[in-house]
Motif scaffolding. Structure first.
Motif, PDB file in Angstrom:
ATOM      1  N   LEU A 202      52.164  15.039  59.717  1.00  6.73           N
ATOM      2  CA  LEU A 202      51.336  14.261  60.636  1.00  6.73           C
ATOM      3  C   LEU A 202      49.836  14.443  60.416  1.00  6.73           C
ATOM      4  O   LEU A 202      49.034  13.659  60.906  1.00  6.73           O
ATOM      5  N   THR A 203      49.448  15.502  59.708  1.00 12.32           N
ATOM      6  CA  THR A 203      48.024  15.676  59.396  1.00 12.32           C
ATOM      7  C   THR A 203      47.759  15.376  57.923  1.00 12.32           C
ATOM      8  O   THR A 203      46.638  15.513  57.457  1.00 12.32           O
ATOM      9  N   GLY A 204      48.794  14.992  57.197  1.00 15.30           N
ATOM     10  CA  GLY A 204      48.676  14.788  55.755  1.00 15.30           C
ATOM     11  C   GLY A 204      47.851  13.555  55.393  1.00 15.30           C
ATOM     12  O   GLY A 204      47.444  12.786  56.265  1.00 15.30           O
ATOM     13  N   PRO A 205      47.635  13.364  54.093  1.00 17.19           N
ATOM     14  CA  PRO A 205      46.741  12.291  53.642  1.00 17.19           C
ATOM     15  C   PRO A 205      47.281  10.881  53.906  1.00 17.19           C
ATOM     16  O   PRO A 205      46.524   9.918  53.817  1.00 17.19           O
ATOM     17  N   ASP A 206      48.581  10.742  54.218  1.00 18.49           N
ATOM     18  CA  ASP A 206      49.137   9.405  54.456  1.00 18.49           C
ATOM     19  C   ASP A 206      49.344   9.121  55.944  1.00 18.49           C
ATOM     20  O   ASP A 206      49.947   8.115  56.303  1.00 18.49           O
ATOM     21  N   ALA A 207      48.870  10.037  56.794  1.00 19.19           N
ATOM     22  CA  ALA A 207      49.102   9.863  58.230  1.00 19.19           C
ATOM     23  C   ALA A 207      47.785   9.642  58.958  1.00 19.19           C
ATOM     24  O   ALA A 207      46.752  10.179  58.570  1.00 19.19           O
ATOM     25  N   SER A 208      47.827   8.832  60.000  1.00 21.23           N
ATOM     26  CA  SER A 208      46.648   8.696  60.853  1.00 21.23           C
ATOM     27  C   SER A 208      47.071   8.307  62.265  1.00 21.23           C
ATOM     28  O   SER A 208      48.178   7.810  62.479  1.00 21.23           O
ATOM     29  N   VAL A 209      46.157   8.575  63.188  1.00 20.27           N
ATOM     30  CA  VAL A 209      46.415   8.318  64.602  1.00 20.27           C
ATOM     31  C   VAL A 209      45.599   7.106  65.031  1.00 20.27           C
ATOM     32  O   VAL A 209      44.442   6.965  64.636  1.00 20.27           O
TER      33      VAL A 209
END
Ligand SMILES: Nc1ncnc2c1ncn2[C@@H]1O[C@H](COP(=O)(O)OP(=O)(O)OP(=O)(O)O)[C@@H](O)[C@H]1O
Ligand SMILES: [Mg+2]
Length: 389
Positions: A202-209
């Motif tokens: 969830l904090t990786g380079p392919d995830a965003s909020v």
């Protein structure tokens, strides 16, 4: 890797609607899409106008819905942990805890849903994974959990396990309380590892909020705090969604007052969340339920932009080649941020949130020389030598 999109915001602002609309658009654009809710109410299925199954179910072409059955997942994954808790409570003279009762613990349902999600992410089946998160505070606590636990577990588990081996016969006799058997500690470690993997995902380079709000003073204030704490915990926020914006055309005096008030708040959102894009969704004349209505929401929301492109925002935490630590803390004020150094860790408090940062080896042995918070960026400089010089 799957593109992972999380939706959060204050209760009732339209998180589920925004998540369902985004997922519907993803599938329509040809992405193999999974939409998951960490919410046990079946709002996501209701919004999609679908019925969820225990496994990911295709609810429209290319769109799969996963409504995690937390009871089943719990029984399957953490049976031994539950057994331990049950025995433990019984010995304390409390009634036996049942699996049903464990899921009453705050955040437990979401934790389980996210653990299930990890398996889906690993499967490589999905181009896009959309997660409809719980309202602000809970999601935050939940998202911070693995790291906070990491801190405790790293300290307690290895020592704890050794101690338990030596002491358990004694503790059993003296305290009359059960001590975890080896296989239970194993389950604890497994759970812990699982949570860390979820956090990495969830904090990786392919995830965003995506932060959902409505243009109202109270909601806006909370959205600001949410952005600060998401950033503190290392989650990238790549857009703000302003939902339920009253249309200005043909407004009667009552609506006109809302239009004016919202315009003021929207200008503030644009200005204070910049450079994040702010996507607006009008207040519709009916609840957007079902694929046709959701596609219209998604089109209004994203316009020409590509909502599934990889995130371009920097991660909140960076270490420069010169060895400076930079942590974005948007909206944080000087008085509410403080730092403490504990061994190899840097503890950052921002308002009522705390993050324990394990420093990389290069910085771990150097003491802090200076820390400055300016324009929402915390900059920490370290001494050039070891902590003793
Ligand atoms: N733009 C809109 N126009 C009209 N109705 C809307 C709009 N967005 C959401 N709604 C309706 O508002 C209600 C709340 O929306 P939704 O369930 O998406 O909020 P939520 O943030 O997920 O709520 P919760 O915090 O309870 O999970 C729903 O009935 C939904 O259909
Ligand atoms: Mg919801």
């Amino acid at each position: 890797m799957s593109r992972v999109l999380l939706f959060t915001g204050k209760g009732g602002v339209g998180k589920t609607t925004a998540a369902a609309a985004t997922a519907t658009l993803a599938a329509r654009s040809g992405h193999k899409t999974l939409v998951v809710s960490t919410d046990t109410a079946h709002s996501l299925a209701d919004t999609l106008g679908a019925t969820a199954g225990a496994e990911p179910t295709e609810v429209s072409p290319g769109l799969h819905l996963h409504q995690v059955d937390t009871q089943k997942a719990l029984e399957r994954q953490w049976g031994d942990l539950r057994d331990y808790a049950r025995g433990f409570f019984a010995e304390l003279g409390l009634d036996e805890v049942t699996a049903e009762e464990i899921t009453v613990l705050p955040g437990a349902e979401e934790v389980i849903a996210l653990l299930e999600l990890r398996e889906q992410a690993r499967s490589g089946r999905w181009d896009v994974i959309v997660i409809d998160c719980a309202p602000t505070a809970e999601t935050l606590r939940l998202l911070a959990l693995p790291e906070a636990l990491d801190w405790h577990v790293n300290r307690l588990l290895p020592v704890g396990r050794r101690l338990l081996r030596t002491l358990s016969p004694l503790i059993r006799r003296v305290a009359q309380v059960s001590v975890p058997e080896d296989h239970v500690v194993g389950a604890g470690e497994r759970l812990h590892r699982g949570l860390l993997e979820v956090r990495e995902l969830l904090t990786g380079p392919d995830a965003s909020v995506r932060l959902v709000l409505t243009p109202e003073a109270v909601v806006l204030a909370e959205a600001r705090r949410t952005l600060t704490s998401l950033s503190l915990y290392g989650y990238r926020v790549d857009a703000v969604i302003a939902n339920r914006v009253f249309p200005a055309e043909g407004a009667d005096p009552w609506r006109q007052r809302w239009v004016e008030a919202q315009a003021g708040h929207l200008a503030e959102v644009e200005q204070s969340f910049a450079p994040l894009p702010v996507h607006t969704v009008p207040y519709l004349d009916a609840e957007p339920v079902g694929p046709a209505a959701l596609i219209r929401v998604a089109e209004a929301m994203y316009g020409e932009s590509d909502p599934f492109a990889p995130p371009t925002v920097d991660p909140p935490l960076r270490i420069t080649p010169e060895g400076e630590l930079l942590l974005a803390l948007p909206f944080a004020e000087k008085g509410e941020v403080d730092l403490a150094r504990k061994g190899d860790e840097l503890i950052v408090n921002a308002g009522s949130y705390r993050r324990v940062l394990a420093l990389p080896a290069a910085l771990a042995r150097r003491s802090v020389r200076e820390a400055v918070l300016r324009d929402g960026l915390l900059r920490v400089r370290f001494q050039s030598g070891g902590p003793d010089d």
